[in-house]
Design a protein around this motif. Structure first.
Motif, PDB file in Angstrom:
ATOM      1  N   PRO A   1     -31.636 -17.785  28.088  1.00 19.51           N
ATOM      2  CA  PRO A   1     -32.611 -18.124  29.478  1.00 19.51           C
ATOM      3  C   PRO A   1     -33.828 -18.963  29.091  1.00 19.51           C
ATOM      4  O   PRO A   1     -34.067 -18.807  27.815  1.00 19.51           O
ATOM      5  N   ASP A   2     -34.428 -19.178  30.017  1.00 25.10           N
ATOM      6  CA  ASP A   2     -35.741 -19.943  29.661  1.00 25.10           C
ATOM      7  C   ASP A   2     -36.815 -18.728  29.715  1.00 25.10           C
ATOM      8  O   ASP A   2     -37.116 -18.032  30.803  1.00 25.10           O
ATOM      9  N   MET A   3     -37.173 -18.100  28.636  1.00 25.11           N
ATOM     10  CA  MET A   3     -37.703 -16.942  28.667  1.00 25.11           C
ATOM     11  C   MET A   3     -39.281 -17.214  28.873  1.00 25.11           C
ATOM     12  O   MET A   3     -40.076 -16.068  29.125  1.00 25.11           O
ATOM     13  N   SER A   4     -39.723 -18.246  29.168  1.00 25.33           N
ATOM     14  CA  SER A   4     -41.148 -18.398  29.678  1.00 25.33           C
ATOM     15  C   SER A   4     -41.353 -17.790  31.265  1.00 25.33           C
ATOM     16  O   SER A   4     -42.343 -17.883  31.364  1.00 25.33           O
ATOM     17  N   LYS A   5     -40.081 -17.836  31.826  1.00 28.91           N
ATOM     18  CA  LYS A   5     -40.064 -17.336  33.111  1.00 28.91           C
ATOM     19  C   LYS A   5     -39.785 -15.971  33.453  1.00 28.91           C
ATOM     20  O   LYS A   5     -39.762 -15.553  34.443  1.00 28.91           O
ATOM     21  N   VAL A   6     -39.585 -15.183  32.226  1.00 30.10           N
ATOM     22  CA  VAL A   6     -39.363 -14.007  32.372  1.00 30.10           C
ATOM     23  C   VAL A   6     -40.956 -13.140  32.069  1.00 30.10           C
ATOM     24  O   VAL A   6     -41.360 -13.288  30.968  1.00 30.10           O
ATOM     25  N   PHE A   7     -41.307 -12.417  33.250  1.00 35.66           N
ATOM     26  CA  PHE A   7     -42.450 -11.945  33.162  1.00 35.66           C
ATOM     27  C   PHE A   7     -42.545 -10.304  33.190  1.00 35.66           C
ATOM     28  O   PHE A   7     -43.521  -9.826  32.593  1.00 35.66           O
ATOM     29  N   ASP A   8     -41.390  -9.605  33.504  1.00 32.99           N
ATOM     30  CA  ASP A   8     -41.416  -8.296  33.498  1.00 32.99           C
ATOM     31  C   ASP A   8     -40.875  -7.691  32.170  1.00 32.99           C
ATOM     32  O   ASP A   8     -39.712  -8.505  31.745  1.00 32.99           O
ATOM     33  N   GLU A   9     -41.479  -6.673  31.925  1.00 34.46           N
ATOM     34  CA  GLU A   9     -40.828  -6.346  30.453  1.00 34.46           C
ATOM     35  C   GLU A   9     -39.681  -5.701  30.511  1.00 34.46           C
ATOM     36  O   GLU A   9     -38.975  -6.113  29.394  1.00 34.46           O
ATOM     37  N   GLU A  10     -39.061  -5.276  31.583  1.00 31.82           N
ATOM     38  CA  GLU A  10     -37.540  -4.671  31.411  1.00 31.82           C
ATOM     39  C   GLU A  10     -36.840  -5.808  31.462  1.00 31.82           C
ATOM     40  O   GLU A  10     -35.728  -5.633  30.636  1.00 31.82           O
ATOM     41  N   SER A  11     -37.040  -6.822  32.137  1.00 34.60           N
ATOM     42  CA  SER A  11     -35.998  -7.942  31.900  1.00 34.60           C
ATOM     43  C   SER A  11     -36.009  -8.721  30.535  1.00 34.60           C
ATOM     44  O   SER A  11     -34.838  -9.025  29.854  1.00 34.60           O
ATOM     45  N   PHE A  12     -37.327  -8.723  29.913  1.00 33.85           N
ATOM     46  CA  PHE A  12     -37.232  -9.403  28.708  1.00 33.85           C
ATOM     47  C   PHE A  12     -36.656  -8.422  27.488  1.00 33.85           C
ATOM     48  O   PHE A  12     -35.851  -8.906  26.601  1.00 33.85           O
ATOM     49  N   LYS A  13     -36.988  -7.177  27.740  1.00 36.70           N
ATOM     50  CA  LYS A  13     -36.297  -6.177  26.815  1.00 36.70           C
ATOM     51  C   LYS A  13     -34.877  -6.229  26.788  1.00 36.70           C
ATOM     52  O   LYS A  13     -34.101  -6.221  25.812  1.00 36.70           O
ATOM     53  N   LYS A  14     -34.194  -6.406  28.091  1.00 34.35           N
ATOM     54  CA  LYS A  14     -32.967  -6.363  28.157  1.00 34.35           C
ATOM     55  C   LYS A  14     -32.102  -7.718  27.398  1.00 34.35           C
ATOM     56  O   LYS A  14     -31.036  -7.453  26.965  1.00 34.35           O
ATOM     57  N   GLU A  15     -32.884  -8.837  27.532  1.00 33.04           N
ATOM     58  CA  GLU A  15     -32.140  -9.982  26.638  1.00 33.04           C
ATOM     59  C   GLU A  15     -32.219  -9.668  25.322  1.00 33.04           C
ATOM     60  O   GLU A  15     -31.163 -10.181  24.691  1.00 33.04           O
ATOM     61  N   LEU A  16     -33.082  -8.986  24.664  1.00 32.16           N
ATOM     62  CA  LEU A  16     -33.034  -8.777  23.370  1.00 32.16           C
ATOM     63  C   LEU A  16     -32.285  -7.566  22.937  1.00 32.16           C
ATOM     64  O   LEU A  16     -31.164  -7.534  22.176  1.00 32.16           O
ATOM     65  N   THR A  17     -32.359  -6.280  23.784  1.00 29.99           N
ATOM     66  CA  THR A  17     -31.659  -5.241  23.210  1.00 29.99           C
ATOM     67  C   THR A  17     -30.136  -5.235  23.742  1.00 29.99           C
ATOM     68  O   THR A  17     -29.267  -4.516  22.930  1.00 29.99           O
ATOM     69  N   SER A  18     -29.474  -6.127  24.679  1.00 35.77           N
ATOM     70  CA  SER A  18     -28.324  -6.321  24.761  1.00 35.77           C
ATOM     71  C   SER A  18     -27.711  -7.051  23.662  1.00 35.77           C
ATOM     72  O   SER A  18     -26.448  -6.660  23.369  1.00 35.77           O
ATOM     73  N   LEU A  19     -28.337  -7.818  23.318  1.00 31.78           N
ATOM     74  CA  LEU A  19     -27.860  -8.507  22.078  1.00 31.78           C
ATOM     75  C   LEU A  19     -27.812  -7.632  20.802  1.00 31.78           C
ATOM     76  O   LEU A  19     -26.835  -7.349  19.989  1.00 31.78           O
ATOM     77  N   GLU A  20     -28.738  -7.018  20.548  1.00 29.83           N
ATOM     78  CA  GLU A  20     -28.763  -5.791  19.600  1.00 29.83           C
ATOM     79  C   GLU A  20     -27.438  -4.906  19.679  1.00 29.83           C
ATOM     80  O   GLU A  20     -26.994  -4.551  18.579  1.00 29.83           O
ATOM     81  N   ALA A  21     -27.271  -4.485  20.907  1.00 28.32           N
ATOM     82  CA  ALA A  21     -26.297  -3.220  21.032  1.00 28.32           C
ATOM     83  C   ALA A  21     -24.864  -4.091  20.561  1.00 28.32           C
ATOM     84  O   ALA A  21     -23.876  -3.429  20.101  1.00 28.32           O
ATOM     85  N   MET A  22     -24.523  -5.443  21.009  1.00 25.93           N
ATOM     86  CA  MET A  22     -23.432  -5.950  20.620  1.00 25.93           C
ATOM     87  C   MET A  22     -23.103  -6.301  19.330  1.00 25.93           C
ATOM     88  O   MET A  22     -22.276  -6.297  18.782  1.00 25.93           O
ATOM     89  N   PHE A  23     -24.448  -6.564  18.550  1.00 34.14           N
ATOM     90  CA  PHE A  23     -24.275  -6.916  17.174  1.00 34.14           C
ATOM     91  C   PHE A  23     -24.066  -5.614  16.374  1.00 34.14           C
ATOM     92  O   PHE A  23     -23.248  -5.725  15.550  1.00 34.14           O
ATOM     93  N   LYS A  24     -24.405  -4.472  16.972  1.00 30.25           N
ATOM     94  CA  LYS A  24     -24.179  -3.187  16.273  1.00 30.25           C
ATOM     95  C   LYS A  24     -22.790  -3.033  16.373  1.00 30.25           C
ATOM     96  O   LYS A  24     -22.148  -2.271  15.543  1.00 30.25           O
ATOM     97  N   GLU A  25     -22.360  -3.121  17.875  1.00 37.48           N
ATOM     98  CA  GLU A  25     -20.877  -2.611  18.125  1.00 37.48           C
ATOM     99  C   GLU A  25     -19.761  -3.269  17.203  1.00 37.48           C
ATOM    100  O   GLU A  25     -19.062  -2.830  16.792  1.00 37.48           O
ATOM    101  N   ILE A  26     -20.049  -4.706  16.965  1.00 44.80           N
ATOM    102  CA  ILE A  26     -19.379  -5.569  15.950  1.00 44.80           C
ATOM    103  C   ILE A  26     -19.459  -5.485  14.356  1.00 44.80           C
ATOM    104  O   ILE A  26     -18.582  -5.329  13.930  1.00 44.80           O
TER     105      ILE A  26
END
Length: 262
Positions: A117-142
């Motif tokens: 997404p356009d991360m410059s429009k992501v202001f809240d911490e939870e939404s920002f964190k989800k974009e990164l940690t969701s990828l982390e989780a998938m990477f670890k699963e694979i």
């Protein structure tokens, strides 16, 4: 609420929306970014290595697979160059075999967000964190491994808030000091157009951004790396960039510390 969040930060970079940008003043010299090296360093963010040595860092962004990554990996192997690949969720889902090959051949696989997404429009911490940690989780699963903690904002769009949140999550934000318009699938540059940008603008400490979706990049990479080496360049990894910065910071600290008592 948005304004309250923004106002917590000093305006060295636009707190609302910033597009990463560069100004090239002198051939063979590092460009000027629209955020300074020292400013970015406060948030463990980088766009260039502050060095006079002919060292470069090769990075690829991959939002999807376009049939060229295997050839790119073959070329990197031929030249014994280790790169960093910034991947999104779709790529991990669709190309686990290529992701594992990247790892097995010694490349860094890093975070380009889950949904791009356009991360410059992501202001809240939870939404920002989800974009990164969701990828982390998938990477670890694979892969069964932890992803390398390097983050590149999609399209280079970011805010000061983003830089701080990435840092708090343990990520180092990686911009670039050399790139060219290679990302449009239906408007690929010619070899000549690519070399017009990529050869004169190489500089000590360059963080080079290429897209692995580019047909042109796949075709020119062998010759490009050969030309860079003929100019005297060698290639380091982002781990070496960060490690060197850490060493320099410690050295400066102790130097200042001892000077205080002189």
């Amino acid at each position: 609420m948005v304004n309250e969040t923004i106002n917590r930060f000093s305006v060295s970079v636009s707190a609302e929306i910033s597009n990463w940008g560069l100004k090239f003043n002198t051939e063979g010299k590092a460009p000027v970014g629209n955020a300074t090296y020292d400013y970015l360093k406060k948030y463990n963010a980088y766009y260039v290595d502050k060095t006079d040595e002919k060292i470069a860092y090769l990075t690829f962004d991959a939002g999807y697979e376009n049939g060229y990554t295997a050839n790119i990996l073959d070329t990197l192997k031929k030249h014994d160059v280790k790169a960093a690949f910034f991947l999104v969720g779709h790529y991990l889902e669709e190309e686990p075999g290529l992701v594992k090959r990247m790892i097995n051949e010694g490349h860094i696989v890093a975070n380009h967000t889950y949904n791009h997404p356009d991360m410059s429009k992501v202001f809240d911490e939870e939404s920002f964190k989800k974009e990164l940690t969701s990828l982390e989780a998938m990477f670890k699963e694979i892969t069964g491994q932890e992803i390398s903690k390097y983050y590149r904002p999609p399209q280079g769009r970011f805010s000061e808030n983003n830089l701080e949140m990435a840092n708090e999550l343990g990520y180092k934000t990686i911009f670039w000091s050399l790139a060219y318009a290679d990302w449009c699938k239906d408007k690929q540059p010619t070899k000549e157009q690519a070399f017009e940008k990529l050869i004169p603008r190489i500089h000590p400490g360059a963080i080079v951004l290429l897209h692995s979706t580019s047909k042109t990049n796949s075709e020119i990479l062998d010759e490009l790396l050969t030309k860079y080496k003929e100019l005297g360049y060698s290639f380091n990894t982002l781990d070496e960039l960060v490690d060197e910065e850490s060493k320099n910071s410690k050295a400066n600290f102790f130097s200042n510390f001892y000077n205080f008592f002189d």
